[in-house]
Scaffold this motif. Structure first.
Motif, mmCIF file in Angstrom:
data_model
loop_
_atom_site.group_PDB
_atom_site.id
_atom_site.type_symbol
_atom_site.label_atom_id
_atom_site.label_comp_id
_atom_site.label_asym_id
_atom_site.label_seq_id
_atom_site.Cartn_x
_atom_site.Cartn_y
_atom_site.Cartn_z
ATOM 1 N N VAL A 1 -4.902 27.361 -27.277
ATOM 2 C CA VAL A 1 -4.216 26.863 -26.114
ATOM 3 C C VAL A 1 -3.289 27.689 -25.615
ATOM 4 O O VAL A 1 -3.350 27.801 -24.220
ATOM 5 C CB VAL A 1 -3.834 25.358 -26.509
ATOM 6 C CG1 VAL A 1 -2.933 24.624 -25.152
ATOM 7 C CG2 VAL A 1 -4.871 24.165 -26.644
ATOM 8 N N THR B 1 -2.892 21.519 -21.973
ATOM 9 C CA THR B 1 -4.058 21.815 -21.260
ATOM 10 C C THR B 1 -4.189 20.873 -19.869
ATOM 11 O O THR B 1 -5.137 21.168 -18.918
ATOM 12 C CB THR B 1 -5.419 21.441 -22.395
ATOM 13 O OG1 THR B 1 -5.443 19.913 -22.806
ATOM 14 C CG2 THR B 1 -5.467 22.358 -23.140
ATOM 15 N N THR C 1 -7.896 25.111 -21.110
ATOM 16 C CA THR C 1 -7.034 24.447 -20.026
ATOM 17 C C THR C 1 -7.709 23.962 -19.021
ATOM 18 O O THR C 1 -8.662 24.690 -18.688
ATOM 19 C CB THR C 1 -5.932 25.264 -20.009
ATOM 20 O OG1 THR C 1 -6.218 26.532 -19.346
ATOM 21 C CG2 THR C 1 -5.136 25.754 -21.275
#
Length: 428
Positions: free
Chosen positions: A111, A180, A117
């Motif tokens: 991430v 995200t 994301t």
């Protein structure tokens, strides 16, 4: 100390696990909102959901009838014998810790590098080499939950030790949702965790009910935070959609009825699913990425960088028709019933891993077939080293266990036969 017998709801869940899991989102979310808001497609929602529930129930009812027949005939069921399922609890716990830490590191690193994301999806960013390497370990969170529960059941982890590791995994999911701007994966994880906790009686039911109530209370706040983060990242957010509107999954399901069943949009077929599922990308680097949700969104007139789904059952109906839905859930139920007996599943690490992958994949509330089957197969392949470590290092020598048990039984028989009050002593 005697083990408290399972409650009636738990016995029903163990008797009809796939049926219960498929029925849960309809009973708790989809149908209540459809009826409350007078959704004109409520009948369609019931019909398509009934196809999946019926397919699963067909398999589980057949197994239940066989079990009842065996009991009436006074034949013992054939659960996995403790002699063939002896594990070193401390070693299972060690594997669980390694898998948990690996999962946390892989998820957070992925991430932080921009993988998964919403911004990356909007920009159609191509995953870098590092993200490709990390991707097999992203779904290890499900494997970690399974191993933590197994380690607790086998005595390698205390209940509080298991809870602490599960909280760490849950915190990781919360951080990922924050970074995200997506909450779907965290929701799937919560449902998986609650289901396994109920089935294995890891924690009291009151804890699970309190957690569900807390999620319902904080959802509007989470929704507002998510929208604020999306706006800060330059992503348009509809001002007319409220937190309650976002839960109107019944509208998504009902929309499939407008287009009928049977659409080939280029979604993976059986062979493509096997190719993507079992062949690692580094061995097949030129294959395109797949997203059936994107294909559906394009079909509906939307963008190719956004995704849309009719929820698992209706999406399968949209792609392949009603008969395929029944057969698909017959297959799911067959796999799940192969993991019996349920009262000992937590003491069989391999079985609980497969069950967790099914819960986080094909049987998750918000999945998109056939992509979710591909993802499950990919995770299963990446879990092979874990399964080997369990089999070669954490599993006891069953032949030695058999010999010990056989000697114990022979000694017990000898003692009874030579005891003055035994049956042999009464023979004249």
């Amino acid at each position: 100390m005697a083990v408290k017998p399972p409650s009636v709801p738990l016995r029903l869940l163990r008797r009809f696990p796939t049926t219960s899991i498929v029925l849960a989102p309809y009973a708790l979310l989809f149908l209540p909102l459809a009826i409350w808001n007078d959704n004109p497609q409520t009948d369609f929602i019931i019909r398509t959901g009934g196809l999946a529930v019926g397919g699963a129930f067909l398999v589980e009812a057949a197994v239940a009838l066989v079990v009842l027949g065996e009991r009436r005939a006074r034949r013992q069921q054939s659960p996995v014998s403790v002699l063939t399922a002896r594990w070193y609890g401390s070693r299972v716990a060690a594997v669980a810790r390694v898998v948990t830490v690996t999962s946390i590191v892989a998820n957070l690193t992925s991430v932080l590098l921009g993988g998964g994301t919403l911004r990356a999806q909007v920009d159609s960013a191509v995953p870098s080499g590092v993200l490709t390497v990390l991707s097999p370990f992203v779904s290890w969170a499900y494997v970690a939950v399974a191993l933590i529960i197994a380690a607790n059941a086998l005595g390698g982890l205390s209940r509080w030790g298991a809870v602490r590791w599960l909280v760490a995994l849950l915190a990781t999911q919360a951080i990922m949702a924050y970074l995200t701007n997506l909450t779907a994966r965290a929701t799937v994880f919560l449902v998986l965790l609650a289901t396994l906790a109920i089935l294995t009686r890891l924690v009291p039911r009151s804890w699970i009910l309190a957690g569900a109530a807390a999620c319902a209370v904080i959802w509007p706040t989470v929704f507002e935070i998510r929208n604020a983060l999306r706006r800060a990242n330059g992503i348009d957010v509809s001002e007319t959609v409220s937190a309650t509107d976002r839960l109107r999954f019944d509208e998504q399901i009902g929309r499939a009825a407008q287009y009928g069943a049977g659409h080939d949009l280029g979604q993976p077929d059986v062979w493509s699913a096997l190719r993507y599922g079992f062949v690692p990308r580094f061995l097949d680097p030129d294959r395109p990425t797949i997203s059936s949700g994107n294909l559906i969104n394009e079909f509906l007139g939307g963008s190719s960088i956004s995704s849309y789904t009719f929820q698992p059952v209706a999406t399968a109906w949209f792609f392949w028709g009603p008969l395929a839905v029944v057969l698909l859930y017959v297959l799911y139920a067959t796999v799940i019933m192969g993991l019996r007996p349920w009262d000992r599943i937590a003491r069989r690490p391999g079985a609980v891993i497969v069950f967790a992958l099914m819960l986080g994949g094909p049987l998750s509330w918000f999945s998109t077939p056939p992509d979710v089957v591909v993802n499950m197969l990919q995770t299963l392949v990446s879990t092979t080293p874990v399964l080997l470590a369990l089999r070669l290092w954490a599993r006891a020598d069953t032949r030695r266990a058999r010999a010990i048990e056989a000697n114990r039984v022979r000694s017990s028989v000898t003692v009874r036969s030579t005891h003055p009050s035994g049956s042999m002593g009464a023979v004249r």
